[in-house]
Write a protein that holds these residues in place. Structure first.
Motif, PDB file in Angstrom:
ATOM      1  N   ARG A  58       0.852  -1.191   0.000  1.00  0.00           N
ATOM      2  CA  ARG A  58       0.000   0.000   0.000  1.00  0.00           C
ATOM      3  C   ARG A  58       0.887   1.240   0.000  1.00  0.00           C
ATOM      4  NH1 ARG A  58      -4.381  -0.941   4.615  1.00  0.00           N
ATOM      5  NH2 ARG A  58      -2.513  -0.953   5.870  1.00  0.00           N
ATOM      6  N   ILE A  59       0.520   2.205  -0.829  1.00  0.00           N
ATOM      7  CA  ILE A  59       1.281   3.449  -0.950  1.00  0.00           C
ATOM      8  C   ILE A  59       0.344   4.636  -0.782  1.00  0.00           C
ATOM      9  CG2 ILE A  59       2.636   4.921  -2.500  1.00  0.00           C
ATOM     10  CD1 ILE A  59       3.689   2.402  -3.842  1.00  0.00           C
ATOM     11  N   ILE A  60       0.813   5.627  -0.029  1.00  0.00           N
ATOM     12  CA  ILE A  60       0.158   6.934   0.052  1.00  0.00           C
ATOM     13  C   ILE A  60       1.155   7.931  -0.518  1.00  0.00           C
ATOM     14  CG2 ILE A  60      -0.768   8.738   1.553  1.00  0.00           C
ATOM     15  CD1 ILE A  60      -1.434   6.505   3.576  1.00  0.00           C
ATOM     16  N   THR A  61       0.707   8.757  -1.436  1.00  0.00           N
ATOM     17  CA  THR A  61       1.586   9.746  -2.038  1.00  0.00           C
ATOM     18  C   THR A  61       0.791  10.995  -2.397  1.00  0.00           C
ATOM     19  OG1 THR A  61       3.339  10.070  -3.690  1.00  0.00           O
ATOM     20  CG2 THR A  61       1.327   8.941  -4.426  1.00  0.00           C
ATOM     21  N   GLU A  62       1.492  11.972  -2.916  1.00  0.00           N
ATOM     22  CA  GLU A  62       0.857  13.202  -3.376  1.00  0.00           C
ATOM     23  C   GLU A  62       0.299  13.004  -4.785  1.00  0.00           C
ATOM     24  OE1 GLU A  62       4.030  16.328  -1.502  1.00  0.00           O
ATOM     25  OE2 GLU A  62       4.581  15.274  -3.319  1.00  0.00           O
ATOM     26  N   ILE A  63      -0.640  13.812  -5.150  1.00  0.00           N
ATOM     27  CA  ILE A  63      -1.137  13.825  -6.521  1.00  0.00           C
ATOM     28  C   ILE A  63      -0.024  14.387  -7.408  1.00  0.00           C
ATOM     29  CG2 ILE A  63      -2.818  14.864  -8.089  1.00  0.00           C
ATOM     30  CD1 ILE A  63      -4.760  14.884  -5.673  1.00  0.00           C
ATOM     31  N   THR A  64       0.235  13.714  -8.507  1.00  0.00           N
ATOM     32  CA  THR A  64       1.291  14.161  -9.408  1.00  0.00           C
ATOM     33  C   THR A  64       0.863  13.964 -10.854  1.00  0.00           C
ATOM     34  OG1 THR A  64       3.612  13.875 -10.054  1.00  0.00           O
ATOM     35  CG2 THR A  64       2.449  11.913  -9.341  1.00  0.00           C
ATOM     36  N   GLU A  65       1.413  14.771 -11.716  1.00  0.00           N
ATOM     37  CA  GLU A  65       1.150  14.634 -13.148  1.00  0.00           C
ATOM     38  C   GLU A  65       2.359  14.079 -13.873  1.00  0.00           C
ATOM     39  OE1 GLU A  65      -0.651  18.062 -14.907  1.00  0.00           O
ATOM     40  OE2 GLU A  65      -1.889  18.415 -13.142  1.00  0.00           O
ATOM     41  N   ASP A  66       3.337  13.561 -13.131  1.00  0.00           N
ATOM     42  CA  ASP A  66       4.550  12.982 -13.715  1.00  0.00           C
ATOM     43  C   ASP A  66       4.168  11.698 -14.470  1.00  0.00           C
ATOM     44  OD1 ASP A  66       6.922  11.278 -13.974  1.00  0.00           O
ATOM     45  OD2 ASP A  66       7.925  12.774 -12.726  1.00  0.00           O
ATOM     46  N   ALA A  67       4.408  11.690 -15.768  1.00  0.00           N
ATOM     47  CA  ALA A  67       3.990  10.568 -16.622  1.00  0.00           C
ATOM     48  C   ALA A  67       4.694   9.263 -16.251  1.00  0.00           C
ATOM     49  CB  ALA A  67       4.244  10.903 -18.090  1.00  0.00           C
ATOM     50  N   SER A  68       5.977   9.327 -15.871  1.00  0.00           N
ATOM     51  CA  SER A  68       6.687   8.085 -15.543  1.00  0.00           C
ATOM     52  C   SER A  68       6.120   7.448 -14.273  1.00  0.00           C
ATOM     53  CB  SER A  68       8.186   8.327 -15.394  1.00  0.00           C
ATOM     54  OG  SER A  68       8.466   9.138 -14.267  1.00  0.00           O
ATOM     55  N   ILE A  69       5.745   8.267 -13.304  1.00  0.00           N
ATOM     56  CA  ILE A  69       5.128   7.732 -12.087  1.00  0.00           C
ATOM     57  C   ILE A  69       3.779   7.105 -12.437  1.00  0.00           C
ATOM     58  CG2 ILE A  69       4.089   8.347  -9.860  1.00  0.00           C
ATOM     59  CD1 ILE A  69       6.269  10.465  -9.537  1.00  0.00           C
ATOM     60  N   SER A  70       2.967   7.804 -13.205  1.00  0.00           N
ATOM     61  CA  SER A  70       1.643   7.301 -13.580  1.00  0.00           C
ATOM     62  C   SER A  70       1.735   5.979 -14.320  1.00  0.00           C
ATOM     63  CB  SER A  70       0.909   8.324 -14.442  1.00  0.00           C
ATOM     64  OG  SER A  70       0.701   9.504 -13.699  1.00  0.00           O
ATOM     65  N   ARG A  71       2.682   5.859 -15.261  1.00  0.00           N
ATOM     66  CA  ARG A  71       2.858   4.609 -16.016  1.00  0.00           C
ATOM     67  C   ARG A  71       3.205   3.454 -15.096  1.00  0.00           C
ATOM     68  NH1 ARG A  71       5.471   7.671 -19.710  1.00  0.00           N
ATOM     69  NH2 ARG A  71       7.480   7.181 -18.802  1.00  0.00           N
ATOM     70  N   ASN A  72       4.163   3.688 -14.196  1.00  0.00           N
ATOM     71  CA  ASN A  72       4.596   2.623 -13.285  1.00  0.00           C
ATOM     72  C   ASN A  72       3.500   2.242 -12.294  1.00  0.00           C
ATOM     73  OD1 ASN A  72       7.127   2.232 -14.439  1.00  0.00           O
ATOM     74  ND2 ASN A  72       8.004   3.915 -13.279  1.00  0.00           N
ATOM     75  N   LEU A  73       2.737   3.215 -11.835  1.00  0.00           N
ATOM     76  CA  LEU A  73       1.629   2.896 -10.929  1.00  0.00           C
ATOM     77  C   LEU A  73       0.563   2.065 -11.633  1.00  0.00           C
ATOM     78  CD1 LEU A  73       1.184   6.195  -8.883  1.00  0.00           C
ATOM     79  CD2 LEU A  73       2.199   4.037  -8.127  1.00  0.00           C
ATOM     80  N   GLU A  74       0.322   2.349 -12.905  1.00  0.00           N
ATOM     81  CA  GLU A  74      -0.648   1.559 -13.662  1.00  0.00           C
ATOM     82  C   GLU A  74      -0.208   0.099 -13.751  1.00  0.00           C
ATOM     83  OE1 GLU A  74      -3.720   2.368 -14.639  1.00  0.00           O
ATOM     84  OE2 GLU A  74      -3.329   4.262 -13.622  1.00  0.00           O
ATOM     85  N   ILE A  75       1.085  -0.134 -13.915  1.00  0.00           N
ATOM     86  CA  ILE A  75       1.617  -1.500 -13.948  1.00  0.00           C
ATOM     87  C   ILE A  75       1.352  -2.191 -12.615  1.00  0.00           C
ATOM     88  CG2 ILE A  75       3.765  -2.854 -13.997  1.00  0.00           C
ATOM     89  CD1 ILE A  75       4.818  -0.702 -16.010  1.00  0.00           C
ATOM     90  N   LEU A  76       1.621  -1.494 -11.513  1.00  0.00           N
ATOM     91  CA  LEU A  76       1.425  -2.086 -10.185  1.00  0.00           C
ATOM     92  C   LEU A  76      -0.056  -2.303  -9.884  1.00  0.00           C
ATOM     93  CD1 LEU A  76       4.101  -0.112  -8.140  1.00  0.00           C
ATOM     94  CD2 LEU A  76       4.257  -2.466  -8.979  1.00  0.00           C
TER      95      LEU A  76
END
Length: 125
Positions: free
Chosen positions: A63-81
């Protein structure tokens, strides 16, 4: 039954030591709870994405809690997880100013910065 262990505290700023201990913690985790600012999450995903995927495949809960971000690399990796049902992500409504991970409800890793060559951190068992 209560088991008592000697508690150890390790304070370090060595990135190599931090990455090695953190990788080991992820791979051995049955549960992993993290809170990161967006830049800390980017660091974690860069260094540990493959470890996180392997740990999730073994059925560990992450489980991860983080800030809202528009960073594309973070979004891509989170989608994989997020493809794994044992993964959960939540977004905090305000800024996060530190990183903390708890492995198996007892091993704690905290750090105040991960964007320099040093990673000031505290690790416990």
């Amino acid at each position: 039954m209560v088991y008592e262990e000697d508690t150890k505290f390790i304070i370090t700023s060595d990135r190599k030591n931090f990455v090695e201990k953190y990788r080991k913690g992820i791979l051995q985790a049955k549960t992993c709870e993290m809170i990161f600012p967006a830049i800390g999450l980017k660091f974690a995903l860069f260094y540990f994405l493959s470890c996180l995927k392997m740990t999730l495949k073994k059925g560990a809960k992450i489980r991860i809690i983080t800030e809202i971000t528009e960073d594309a690399s973070i979004s891509r990796n989170l989608e994989i997880l997020k493809e794994n049902p044992f993964f959960e992500i939540k977004f905090a409504p305000s800024a996060i100013h530190f990183g903390m991970t708890i492995f198996n409800d007892k091993d704690v890793h905290m750090c105040i910065s991960c964007i320099t060559s040093e990673v000031p951190s505290l690790q416990t068992n």
